[in-house]
Design a protein around this motif. Structure first.
Motif, PDB file in Angstrom:
ATOM      1  N   ALA A 138      44.707  44.588  40.581  1.00 17.45           N
ATOM      2  CA  ALA A 138      43.469  43.983  41.085  1.00 17.45           C
ATOM      3  C   ALA A 138      43.632  43.711  42.581  1.00 17.45           C
ATOM      4  O   ALA A 138      42.651  43.620  43.322  1.00 17.45           O
ATOM      5  N   LEU A 139      44.892  43.578  43.031  1.00 16.08           N
ATOM      6  CA  LEU A 139      45.151  43.217  44.429  1.00 16.08           C
ATOM      7  C   LEU A 139      45.665  44.362  45.286  1.00 16.08           C
ATOM      8  O   LEU A 139      45.538  44.330  46.505  1.00 16.08           O
ATOM      9  N   HIS A 140      46.309  45.332  44.653  1.00 17.59           N
ATOM     10  CA  HIS A 140      46.873  46.431  45.452  1.00 17.59           C
ATOM     11  C   HIS A 140      46.936  47.688  44.586  1.00 17.59           C
ATOM     12  O   HIS A 140      46.984  47.588  43.355  1.00 17.59           O
ATOM     13  N   ILE A 207      34.799  45.443  34.836  1.00 21.91           N
ATOM     14  CA  ILE A 207      33.578  46.141  34.401  1.00 21.91           C
ATOM     15  C   ILE A 207      33.978  47.535  33.876  1.00 21.91           C
ATOM     16  O   ILE A 207      35.068  48.023  34.185  1.00 21.91           O
ATOM     17  N   ALA A 208      33.079  48.140  33.084  1.00 22.29           N
ATOM     18  CA  ALA A 208      33.316  49.527  32.653  1.00 22.29           C
ATOM     19  C   ALA A 208      32.280  50.406  33.334  1.00 22.29           C
ATOM     20  O   ALA A 208      31.089  50.088  33.335  1.00 22.29           O
ATOM     21  N   SER A 209      32.731  51.506  33.919  1.00 20.72           N
ATOM     22  CA  SER A 209      31.808  52.403  34.622  1.00 20.72           C
ATOM     23  C   SER A 209      31.095  53.307  33.611  1.00 20.72           C
ATOM     24  O   SER A 209      31.394  53.277  32.409  1.00 20.72           O
ATOM     25  N   GLN A 256      37.250  49.038  35.782  1.00 25.63           N
ATOM     26  CA  GLN A 256      37.487  48.656  37.180  1.00 25.63           C
ATOM     27  C   GLN A 256      37.567  47.143  37.280  1.00 25.63           C
ATOM     28  O   GLN A 256      36.948  46.425  36.493  1.00 25.63           O
ATOM     29  N   VAL A 257      38.349  46.686  38.272  1.00 27.75           N
ATOM     30  CA  VAL A 257      38.253  45.282  38.675  1.00 27.75           C
ATOM     31  C   VAL A 257      37.214  45.300  39.779  1.00 27.75           C
ATOM     32  O   VAL A 257      37.421  45.913  40.822  1.00 27.75           O
ATOM     33  N   SER A 258      36.073  44.667  39.544  1.00 31.69           N
ATOM     34  CA  SER A 258      34.981  44.806  40.497  1.00 31.69           C
ATOM     35  C   SER A 258      35.100  43.782  41.626  1.00 31.69           C
ATOM     36  O   SER A 258      34.851  42.592  41.432  1.00 31.69           O
ATOM     37  N   HIS A 259      35.467  44.265  42.808  1.00 26.41           N
ATOM     38  CA  HIS A 259      35.616  43.348  43.945  1.00 26.41           C
ATOM     39  C   HIS A 259      34.258  42.855  44.431  1.00 26.41           C
ATOM     40  O   HIS A 259      34.132  41.729  44.901  1.00 26.41           O
ATOM     41  N   LEU A 331      37.562  48.367  44.416  1.00 28.80           N
ATOM     42  CA  LEU A 331      38.656  49.094  45.076  1.00 28.80           C
ATOM     43  C   LEU A 331      39.502  49.868  44.066  1.00 28.80           C
ATOM     44  O   LEU A 331      40.062  50.914  44.378  1.00 28.80           O
ATOM     45  N   THR A 332      39.569  49.349  42.836  1.00 28.55           N
ATOM     46  CA  THR A 332      40.395  50.035  41.829  1.00 28.55           C
ATOM     47  C   THR A 332      39.872  51.438  41.515  1.00 28.55           C
ATOM     48  O   THR A 332      40.588  52.258  40.961  1.00 28.55           O
TER      49      THR A 332
END
Ligand SMILES: Cc1cc2nc3c(=O)[nH]c(=O)nc-3n(C[C@H](O)[C@H](O)[C@H](O)COP(=O)(O)O)c2cc1C
Ligand code: SF4
Ligand code: SF4
Length: 348
Positions: A138-140, A207-209, A256-259, A331-332
């Motif tokens: 989630a961070l990098h 979230i799921a794309s 995805q981790v949604s930023h 970003l993920t």
């Protein structure tokens, strides 16, 4: 010496599982009877009969300068055992820049379970922080394969040192456990805030794309049964540990981790007129209790907001364009995934 090794493990992306397997392999070579027990979705603790003098291990990742909630509750409920020998191994976020290995930070991840186990009558034989490749994608971005290989090889050597001592009746406390102790204790307030806020916040920004085909794998493999498939799309509950398993095992890389959703939640929280609500409540509360009550009210309001905003976005994600917006601003979407070497979805 020991005749029996019993390890309870929790592992999001396989680091703690890999370390547990290395220890098991060493113990088997020494002729011990071994059992590795996953605590995924645990309900009842049944401790199998020992084949002789037993060593018990608890292996888990570090989450928010603490141990994951699932492991904490497991250790709290673990039966008392006067004089029972235990060790604690917490995997942390190991990184490598150029030739420099950078360690993670334990915070309370060892101190807290060690205290609980001491109160239960156990003898702590080892406390071992192990800097496996960081999985916090989630961070990098996930670390590149050569870096993962270097960090893992270094950890393997450290696990062998640990085993060499602990299975020969010696104690093992990495020297930096005590050097780092003041820092670990100083991080207690952040660990507390992660428990109260962070883990719920991170649970709500998955979230799921539109790539998701509702195969159900993420829901079936979640260690805390926190994913529900609603209208053919995964929905994340508050019980999620943010262990990063689902996002890394999804065969379509649809999670995805949604930023952008994270920013949305933070901004909407800061606009909320909490001050007005608190002013109203404060008039009923004795002065000495105002601060803790303020904290609890803010906590309740924030959690409700995380739930409302993420629930609203979950509904909106049905609309293709909105789904594409949140996916493209995660970003993920562009980052490499991470699972420990050799670990596959079937290992869970
Ligand atoms: C939500 C979350 C919080 C984390 N917090 C910390 C931390 O406070 N300190 C640390 O060293 N590593 C932290 N990490 C990194 C993991 O502890 C580390 O990568 C661990 O080896 C993962 O083990 P696993 O694959 O068995 O889950 C965090 C990872 C996640 C996903
Ligand atoms: S694993 Fe991926 S594709 Fe399967 S249901 Fe979960 S998000 Fe959808
Ligand atoms: S929902 Fe995903 S991140 Fe959360 S606990 Fe389950 S597998 Fe781990």
């Amino acid at each position: 010496m020991y005749k029996d090794l019993l390890i309870y493990y929790f592992s999001g992306t396989g680091n703690a599982l890999t370390a547990s397997r290395w220890i098991e392999e060493y113990a088997q070579k020494k002729g011990l009877k071994t059992s590795l027990v996953s605590i995924d979705r645990w309900e009842k603790i049944v401790v199998p009969a020992a084949a002789g003098k037993r060593l018990i291990g608890f292996c888990f990742p570090t989450h928010g300068f603490n141990l994951p909630w699932i492991m904490l509750t497991f250790i709290v409920r673990f039966p008392k055992m006067k004089g029972g020998d235990v060790f604690l191994l917490n995997t942390r976020a190991g990184l490598k820049f150029s030739q420099w290995f950078v360690p993670g930070i334990s915070g309370l991840a060892q101190i807290l379970p060690a205290l609980i186990l001491l109160i239960k009558g156990f003898r702590i034989r080892g406390m071992f922080p192990l800097d496996m490749p960081s999985n916090w994608i989630a961070l990098h971005p996930g670390l590149n394969p050569p870096t993962v290989a270097d960090i893992s090889a270094r950890c393997r050597g450290r696990v062998n040192d640990f085993c060499g001592k602990i299975f020969n009746g010696r104690m093992y406390f990495r020297p930096n456990v005590f050097i780092m102790l003041p820092l670990d204790i100083a991080l207690a307030p952040i660990a507390f805030m992660y428990f109260m806020y962070g883990r719920f916040f991170f649970a709500k920004i998955f979230i799921a794309s539109t790539d998701c085909d509702a195969c159900n794998l993420c829901a079936a493999k979640c260690p805390t049964a926190s994913i529900e498939i609603i209208n053919k799309r995964p929905f994340w509950r508050f019980t999620c540990e943010s262990c990063m398993r689902c996002i890394n095992i999804c065969p379509r890389q649809a999670i995805q981790v949604s930023h952008s959703l994270a920013v949305f939640i933070i901004v909407s929280s800061s606009f909320l007129p909490t001050a007005l609500v608190l002013e109203y409540f404060n008039s009923f509360i004795p002065a000495i209790l105002i601060r803790p009550v303020d904290f609890l009210i803010k906590w309740g309001i924030s959690l409700s907001l995380f739930f409302l905003v993420s629930g609203l976005v979950f509904r909106l994600l049905k609309i293709g364009l909105i789904n594409k917006f949140f996916t493209a601003t995660s970003l993920t979407r562009y980052w490499r995934r991470y699972l420990a070497k050799g670990i596959k979805a079937k290992d869970y």
